[in-house]
Design an enzyme around this catalytic site. Structure first.
Site, PDB file in Angstrom:
ATOM      1  N   CYS A  42      14.506  46.725  55.414  1.00  0.00           N
ATOM      2  CA  CYS A  42      12.651  46.135  54.971  1.00  0.00           C
ATOM      3  C   CYS A  42      11.515  46.448  53.773  1.00  0.00           C
ATOM      4  O   CYS A  42      11.004  46.158  53.163  1.00  0.00           O
ATOM      5  CB  CYS A  42      12.276  46.189  56.563  1.00  0.00           C
ATOM      6  SG  CYS A  42      10.370  45.794  56.498  1.00  0.00           S
ATOM      7  N   CYS A  47      12.512  42.875  52.950  1.00  0.00           N
ATOM      8  CA  CYS A  47      11.036  41.768  53.668  1.00  0.00           C
ATOM      9  C   CYS A  47       9.925  42.479  52.478  1.00  0.00           C
ATOM     10  O   CYS A  47       9.609  42.029  51.667  1.00  0.00           O
ATOM     11  CB  CYS A  47      10.644  42.490  54.424  1.00  0.00           C
ATOM     12  SG  CYS A  47      12.016  42.520  55.501  1.00  0.00           S
ATOM     13  N   LYS A  50      10.472  42.238  48.346  1.00  0.00           N
ATOM     14  CA  LYS A  50      10.440  40.818  48.356  1.00  0.00           C
ATOM     15  C   LYS A  50       9.254  39.803  48.252  1.00  0.00           C
ATOM     16  O   LYS A  50       9.019  39.049  47.554  1.00  0.00           O
ATOM     17  CB  LYS A  50      12.200  39.841  48.883  1.00  0.00           C
ATOM     18  CG  LYS A  50      11.663  38.706  48.989  1.00  0.00           C
ATOM     19  CD  LYS A  50      11.302  37.870  50.208  1.00  0.00           C
ATOM     20  CE  LYS A  50      10.667  38.199  51.619  1.00  0.00           C
ATOM     21  NZ  LYS A  50      12.622  37.816  52.554  1.00  0.00           N
ATOM     22  N   TYR A 176      18.936  32.841  53.473  1.00  0.00           N
ATOM     23  CA  TYR A 176      17.625  33.372  53.102  1.00  0.00           C
ATOM     24  C   TYR A 176      17.527  34.195  52.163  1.00  0.00           C
ATOM     25  O   TYR A 176      16.230  34.094  50.981  1.00  0.00           O
ATOM     26  CB  TYR A 176      17.316  34.323  54.053  1.00  0.00           C
ATOM     27  CG  TYR A 176      16.826  34.571  55.858  1.00  0.00           C
ATOM     28  CD1 TYR A 176      15.755  34.238  55.881  1.00  0.00           C
ATOM     29  CD2 TYR A 176      18.040  33.999  56.217  1.00  0.00           C
ATOM     30  CE1 TYR A 176      15.307  34.037  57.533  1.00  0.00           C
ATOM     31  CE2 TYR A 176      17.399  33.795  57.847  1.00  0.00           C
ATOM     32  CZ  TYR A 176      16.105  33.315  58.119  1.00  0.00           C
ATOM     33  OH  TYR A 176      16.161  33.993  59.652  1.00  0.00           O
ATOM     34  N   GLU A 180      14.975  32.813  48.748  1.00  0.00           N
ATOM     35  CA  GLU A 180      13.531  33.053  48.383  1.00  0.00           C
ATOM     36  C   GLU A 180      13.756  33.613  47.097  1.00  0.00           C
ATOM     37  O   GLU A 180      12.752  33.653  45.887  1.00  0.00           O
ATOM     38  CB  GLU A 180      13.365  34.365  49.168  1.00  0.00           C
ATOM     39  CG  GLU A 180      13.190  34.314  51.051  1.00  0.00           C
ATOM     40  CD  GLU A 180      13.448  35.557  51.426  1.00  0.00           C
ATOM     41  OE1 GLU A 180      12.890  34.705  52.299  1.00  0.00           O
ATOM     42  OE2 GLU A 180      13.957  36.616  51.674  1.00  0.00           O
ATOM     43  N   HIS A 433     -10.251  21.373  60.745  1.00  0.00           N
ATOM     44  CA  HIS A 433     -10.214  20.437  59.323  1.00  0.00           C
ATOM     45  C   HIS A 433     -11.401  21.158  58.303  1.00  0.00           C
ATOM     46  O   HIS A 433     -12.091  21.376  58.199  1.00  0.00           O
ATOM     47  CB  HIS A 433     -11.438  18.982  60.224  1.00  0.00           C
ATOM     48  CG  HIS A 433     -10.812  17.595  59.102  1.00  0.00           C
ATOM     49  ND1 HIS A 433      -9.786  17.540  58.504  1.00  0.00           N
ATOM     50  CD2 HIS A 433     -11.525  17.396  58.168  1.00  0.00           C
ATOM     51  CE1 HIS A 433      -9.546  16.309  57.647  1.00  0.00           C
ATOM     52  NE2 HIS A 433     -11.115  15.984  57.692  1.00  0.00           N
ATOM     53  N   GLU A 438      -3.960  20.834  60.813  1.00  0.00           N
ATOM     54  CA  GLU A 438      -4.190  20.642  62.016  1.00  0.00           C
ATOM     55  C   GLU A 438      -3.240  18.935  61.895  1.00  0.00           C
ATOM     56  O   GLU A 438      -2.677  18.924  62.747  1.00  0.00           O
ATOM     57  CB  GLU A 438      -5.526  19.420  61.587  1.00  0.00           C
ATOM     58  CG  GLU A 438      -5.862  18.783  60.509  1.00  0.00           C
ATOM     59  CD  GLU A 438      -6.985  18.527  59.925  1.00  0.00           C
ATOM     60  OE1 GLU A 438      -7.547  18.010  61.125  1.00  0.00           O
ATOM     61  OE2 GLU A 438      -7.036  18.199  58.583  1.00  0.00           O
TER      62      GLU A 438
HETATM   63  P1  NDP Z   1      23.150  34.570  54.865  1.00  0.00           P
HETATM   64  O1  NDP Z   1      23.671  35.048  56.251  1.00  0.00           O
HETATM   65  O2  NDP Z   1      21.632  33.722  56.010  1.00  0.00           O
HETATM   66  O3  NDP Z   1      23.382  33.747  54.162  1.00  0.00           O
HETATM   67  C1  NDP Z   1      24.497  33.513  53.066  1.00  0.00           C
HETATM   68  C2  NDP Z   1      25.088  33.041  52.384  1.00  0.00           C
HETATM   69  O4  NDP Z   1      25.538  33.451  51.207  1.00  0.00           O
HETATM   70  C3  NDP Z   1      25.263  31.455  52.939  1.00  0.00           C
HETATM   71  O5  NDP Z   1      24.907  30.098  52.630  1.00  0.00           O
HETATM   72  C4  NDP Z   1      26.975  31.320  53.077  1.00  0.00           C
HETATM   73  O6  NDP Z   1      27.081  30.129  52.976  1.00  0.00           O
HETATM   74  C5  NDP Z   1      26.839  31.735  51.765  1.00  0.00           C
HETATM   75  N1  NDP Z   1      28.434  32.720  51.518  1.00  0.00           N
HETATM   76  C6  NDP Z   1      29.430  33.853  52.509  1.00  0.00           C
HETATM   77  N2  NDP Z   1      29.969  34.254  51.651  1.00  0.00           N
HETATM   78  C7  NDP Z   1      30.484  33.057  51.619  1.00  0.00           C
HETATM   79  C8  NDP Z   1      31.677  33.600  49.622  1.00  0.00           C
HETATM   80  N3  NDP Z   1      33.048  33.996  50.089  1.00  0.00           N
HETATM   81  N4  NDP Z   1      31.555  32.393  49.118  1.00  0.00           N
HETATM   82  C9  NDP Z   1      29.832  32.218  48.729  1.00  0.00           C
HETATM   83  N5  NDP Z   1      29.363  32.247  49.546  1.00  0.00           N
HETATM   84  C10 NDP Z   1      28.941  32.345  50.654  1.00  0.00           C
HETATM   85  O7  NDP Z   1      22.800  35.651  53.842  1.00  0.00           O
HETATM   86  P2  NDP Z   1      21.701  36.567  53.144  1.00  0.00           P
HETATM   87  O8  NDP Z   1      22.571  37.167  52.565  1.00  0.00           O
HETATM   88  O9  NDP Z   1      20.873  35.618  52.817  1.00  0.00           O
HETATM   89  O10 NDP Z   1      20.439  37.571  54.020  1.00  0.00           O
HETATM   90  C11 NDP Z   1      21.139  38.286  55.182  1.00  0.00           C
HETATM   91  C12 NDP Z   1      20.586  38.438  56.545  1.00  0.00           C
HETATM   92  O11 NDP Z   1      19.644  38.820  56.809  1.00  0.00           O
HETATM   93  C13 NDP Z   1      19.487  37.112  56.879  1.00  0.00           C
HETATM   94  O12 NDP Z   1      21.099  35.991  57.029  1.00  0.00           O
HETATM   95  C14 NDP Z   1      18.983  37.352  57.737  1.00  0.00           C
HETATM   96  O13 NDP Z   1      19.049  37.639  59.150  1.00  0.00           O
HETATM   97  C15 NDP Z   1      17.950  38.571  57.298  1.00  0.00           C
HETATM   98  N6  NDP Z   1      16.701  38.087  56.342  1.00  0.00           N
HETATM   99  C16 NDP Z   1      15.314  37.694  57.271  1.00  0.00           C
HETATM  100  C17 NDP Z   1      14.568  37.209  55.624  1.00  0.00           C
HETATM  101  C18 NDP Z   1      13.689  36.395  56.171  1.00  0.00           C
HETATM  102  O14 NDP Z   1      13.307  37.243  57.368  1.00  0.00           O
HETATM  103  N7  NDP Z   1      12.906  36.368  55.737  1.00  0.00           N
HETATM  104  C19 NDP Z   1      14.706  37.756  54.720  1.00  0.00           C
HETATM  105  C20 NDP Z   1      15.909  38.058  53.675  1.00  0.00           C
HETATM  106  C21 NDP Z   1      17.205  38.011  54.750  1.00  0.00           C
HETATM  107  P3  NDP Z   1      28.278  29.758  54.711  1.00  0.00           P
HETATM  108  O15 NDP Z   1      26.621  29.229  55.265  1.00  0.00           O
HETATM  109  O16 NDP Z   1      28.986  28.667  54.092  1.00  0.00           O
HETATM  110  O17 NDP Z   1      28.561  30.607  55.864  1.00  0.00           O
END
Ligand code: NDP
Length: 451
Positions: A42, A47, A50, A176, A180, A433, A438
């Protein structure tokens, strides 16, 4: 048998540090080991940096938007190196403060990897120590992709120290991190192609939010490539050529894969200690933090449940209270609000329309509008707000927003939802407002009923 410590925490990230400090505050003799950086993902590669980068991108857009309000600003230019240097200073400050907080609370800290030898013995910094209880808080790491040419791509750990802002960026993933960083890079002036394998980004989020996000990203200049993936990357010096599964060729200066994260359990000695893991290497937990070994607990991303910093912190705090204090504080893990810092951001809490419909009839209240700021800025940006209400009880089950300040607004709404507020409670609340917020208390007309 006397142990060296009452509690040994492996991992000095958000969850581990909170657990250690609270346990020490209850009088326990606590040690924490961290092999990489205090504050964990984080603070160092997640976080916090980022969000600073999101803010950097927002300033550029605000400068452009200000023209609609009479400002005569020259086209803003961004200096990547200046941002990274400022960000690094702040992260160094936070690193130090995490360390000082631990030391100040009387914990023993080891700048070292720790591994389990048995349920009560660890090897750390070249010596053996024993502990009555052990907490696994080692977090996770980004998955490195495996398409041909994957060596020419980066993951989120690498993105915070790029020497310069790449001009053309291909991002893989619809979660995510991909969403982002698409907003960050586009906001800073790069050309961004976002490649994801679902029809819409953010699988699992409310469908209306997903659709609105895809529209907003396109309006923000991000090129979307849904329902496909990266088939291969070839490099010619610094330039890259990305081939998508659907045959599209994309030139790029940076390929960034954000395809999820995996728990950090390799080589931790879990098998020696008898701690069970699942097929992804996550520590299996039952209850809040109990593992298959009675004196070993796990919190945060290493359990691969809700991988969010505040959840890890709550789990760590609650565990320390339970083990050494008067008992755990009550935390609402059922409806955890979360934000995606896209452009514009998302704030969401509770059930999506699709989840609610599976449980029974639900009333949906939906509003889409141009926020006041953009009536003058001219930016093509719309806000979406949505409430999901149980038809029978009229309890608000979910609140979802895409638009400026959505995370700030939804944090407040999450208190109402966790307190069991009904639609009538929202309706009798008088709005502030003129705000966007709101709208959540003036959603009078039901858009549709589902379920
Ligand atoms: P996520 O699990 O959110 O998303 C992974 C993405 O990668 C999905 O779209 C998934 O597709 C895709 N994917 C997975 N494997 C493959 C593959 N082999 N080929 C192509 N696409 C693939 O992971 P992130 O890496 O974005 O983030 C990790 C975690 O970190 C998040 O889930 C969250 O818990 C945390 N996080 C939280 C944040 C916040 O609170 N603002 C910010 C950043 C991270 P599909 O949907 O089809 O599985």
């Amino acid at each position: 048998m006397p142990y060296d410590f009452d509690l040994f925490v492996i991992g000095g990230g958000s969850g581990g540090v909170r657990c250690a400090r609270i346990a020490a505050g209850h009088g326990a003799r606590v040690a924490v080991a961290e092999q990489r950086f205090w504050g964990g993902t984080c603070v160092n590669v997640g976080c916090v940096p980022k969000k600073l980068m999101v803010m950097a991108a927002e300033y550029g857009q605000a400068a452009q938007d200000s023209r609609g309000f009479g400002w005569d600003t020259a086209p803003p230019r961004h200096h990547w190196a200046a941002l990274i240097a400022a960000k690094d200073r702040e992260i160094a400050r936070l690193n130090g403060s995490y360390r000082r907080l631990l030391d100040g609370s009387g914990c023993t800290s080891f700048d070292s990897r720790a591994t389990l030898l048995d349920p009560h013995t660890l090897e750390v910094a070249g010596r053996r120590v024993t502990a009555e209880r052990i907490v696994l808080a080692t977090g996770g790491r980004p998955v490195r992709p495996d398409f041909p040419g994957a060596a020419h791509s980066i993951v989120s750990d690498d993105v915070f120290s790029l020497p310069a802002l790449p001009r053309r960026i291909v991002l893989l993933g619809g979660g995510y991190i991909a969403v982002e960083f698409a907003g960050i890079f586009a906001g800073l002036g790069a050309e961004v192609d976002l490649v994801y394998r679902q029809p819409l980004p953010l699988r699992g989020f409310d469908e209306d939010l997903r659709t609105a996000l895809a529209e907003a990203m396109q309006a923000g200049g991000i090129r979307l490539h849904p329902a496909t993936t990266i088939a291969a990357v070839e490099a010619d010096g610094a330039a890259k050529r990305v081939t998508l599964g659907n045959g599209t060729l994309l030139p790029a200066d940076l390929v960034f894969a954000a395809t999820g994260r995996l728990p950090n359990t390799d080589g931790l000695g879990l098998a020696q200690a008898g701690v069970a893991t699942d097929g992804f290497g996550a520590v299996c937990v039952h209850g809040h933090a109990e593992t298959s070994v009675p004196n070993i607990f796990a919190i945060g991303d290493v359990t691969n449940r809700l991988n969010l910093t505040p959840v890890a912190i709550a789990e760590g705090h609650s565990l320390a209270d339970r083990l050494f204090g008067a008992g755990p504080r009550d935390w609402a893990f059922e409806a955890v609000a979360t934000a995606v810092f896209s452009a514009p951001p998302i704030g969401t809490v509770g059930l999506t329309e699709e989840q609610a419909a599976l449980r029974g009839p639900a009333d949906i209240y939906l509003s889409r509008f141009t926020p006041m700021r953009h009536t003058l800025s001219g930016r093509a940006r719309r806000t979406l707000m949505k409430l999901v209400v149980c038809q029978q009880t009229q309890r608000v089950l979910g609140a979802h927003m895409l638009g400026e300040d959505a995370p700030e607004i939804v944090q407040g709404l999450s208190i109402a939802i966790n307190s069991g507020a009904t639609k009538q409670d929202f309706d009798r609340t008088i709005g502030i407002h003129p705000t966007a917020a709101e709208e959540f208390v003036t959603l009078r007309t039901r858009t549709r009923a589902v379920g």
